[in-house]
Design an enzyme around this catalytic site. Structure first.
Site, PDB file in Angstrom:
ATOM      1  N   SER A 137       0.865  -1.189   0.000  1.00 62.30           N
ATOM      2  CA  SER A 137       0.000   0.000   0.000  1.00 62.30           C
ATOM      3  C   SER A 137       0.893   1.228   0.000  1.00 62.30           C
ATOM      4  O   SER A 137       2.026   1.181   0.517  1.00 62.30           O
ATOM      5  CB  SER A 137      -0.873   0.008   1.260  1.00 62.30           C
ATOM      6  N   TYR A 150      -2.120  -0.909  10.459  1.00 59.01           N
ATOM      7  CA  TYR A 150      -2.270  -1.288   9.044  1.00 59.01           C
ATOM      8  C   TYR A 150      -1.050  -0.851   8.222  1.00 59.01           C
ATOM      9  O   TYR A 150      -0.479  -1.640   7.477  1.00 59.01           O
ATOM     10  CB  TYR A 150      -3.552  -0.694   8.453  1.00 59.01           C
TER      11      TYR A 150
END
Ligand SMILES: NC(=O)c1ccc[n+]([C@@H]2O[C@H](COP(=O)([O-])OP(=O)(O)OC[C@H]3O[C@@H](n4cnc5c(N)ncnc54)[C@H](OP(=O)(O)O)[C@@H]3O)[C@@H](O)[C@H]2O)c1
Length: 257
Positions: A137, A150
């Protein structure tokens, strides 16, 4: 005919990888928990592209369910492309997070892709060919933007990809880290978020098509939304400058006062 194993193929980014790789003529192994969705996708892609498709239902957080996937990665016919895509988000502050939820996220986003890569890499090195696509990401590079763990899980995926690539590139194995920014999938709703509040969302087909252009070019790191690759190259160059200062047996002068 080569075979690709895709985790998290039942929706979002993984399901588009399944469509695109089937269209390229790869046989597929589809992995996720939602058996019905996987079977429906398998039937559709078998009919439209004439490829062979296996379905493995597995909750990758559960060691016993992960095992058959690891076994498949070690067995024949060999897996030529592993798409380490299954993942989830965890919204909220670190201080308020449920430790069990963090544990599960670490199992899904960190442990599972590591063990899956480990299961497939030996065969790839032996054959002198194969590819591992790891879905990280942009938050791997922007941890301040997201509270909780995350971003850290995705930094791990990026770091593992870079380290693995350095280890196996000379042995004919290609590793790609894909860093999507906000992409229209189910991940926000699954984590209790609301995608309608997220700005600049990319459509999932566009994301995967761009990532596959990076794959065909054998990029190590592919960041589909970044307009000018020079920005990434400057970042890497700066990292090299910083790293040139790591080989010192004495602390820097500013720490010796
Ligand atoms: N969408 C974004 O904005 C975005 C941005 C950056 C990175 N990513 C990354 O992209 C990857 C794919 O996510 P997505 O956006 O496509 O979200 P998604 O639509 O929610 O897809 C997640 C996939 O992972 C599977 N999965 C979730 N938990 C699992 C478990 N315990 N065991 C096995 N499979 C599991 C889901 O299938 P089942 O529910 O059937 O198991 C689903 O197929 C993730 O790694 C995510 O972190 C997404």
């Amino acid at each position: 005919m080569t075979t690709a194993l895709i985790t998290g193929a039942s929706s979002g980014i993984g399901s588009v990888y399944a469509r695109r790789l089937a269209a390229r003529g790869h046989d597929l192994v589809l992995v996720a928990r939602a058996t019905e969705r996987l079977n429906a996708l398998a039937t559709e892609l078998c009919q439209s592209h004439g490829v062979a498709i296996e379905v493995i239902t597995a909750d990758l957080i559960d060691g016993a369910q992960l095992e058959p996937v690891l076994q498949r990665l070690r067995s024949a016919p060999p897996i030529d492309i592993l798409v380490n895509n299954a993942g989830a988000g965890l919204i909220g502050d670190f201080a308020a997070a449920d430790p069990m939820e963090m544990h599960k996220l670490l199992q899904l986003n960190v442990l599972a892709p590591t063990l899956l890569a480990s299961a497939v890499i030996g065969g790839m090195v032996e054959r002198g060919s194969g590819s591992i696509i790891n879905i990280a990401s942009v938050l791997a590079l922007l941890p301040e933007y997201a509270h909780g763990i995350y971003a850290a899980t995705k930094s791990y995926v990026l770091t593992l990809s870079q380290s693995l690539a350095a280890e196996v590139a000379s042995k004919g194995v290609y590793v790609q880290a894909v860093l999507p920014a906000a992409t229209r999938t189910e991940i926000y709703e699954r984590a209790g978020g609301d995608i309608s509040k997220v700005p600049d969302v990319m459509e999932v087909d566009d994301l995967v098509d761009a990532a596959l252009v990076g794959f065909d070019r054998k990029e190590l790191v592919t960041i589909p939304p970044v307009p000018d690759v020079a920005a990434w190259e400057a970042f890497e160059q700066a990292r090299g400058v910083l790293a040139s200062g790591f080989s010192n047996s004495t602390p820097a002068a500013r720490y010796r006062s």
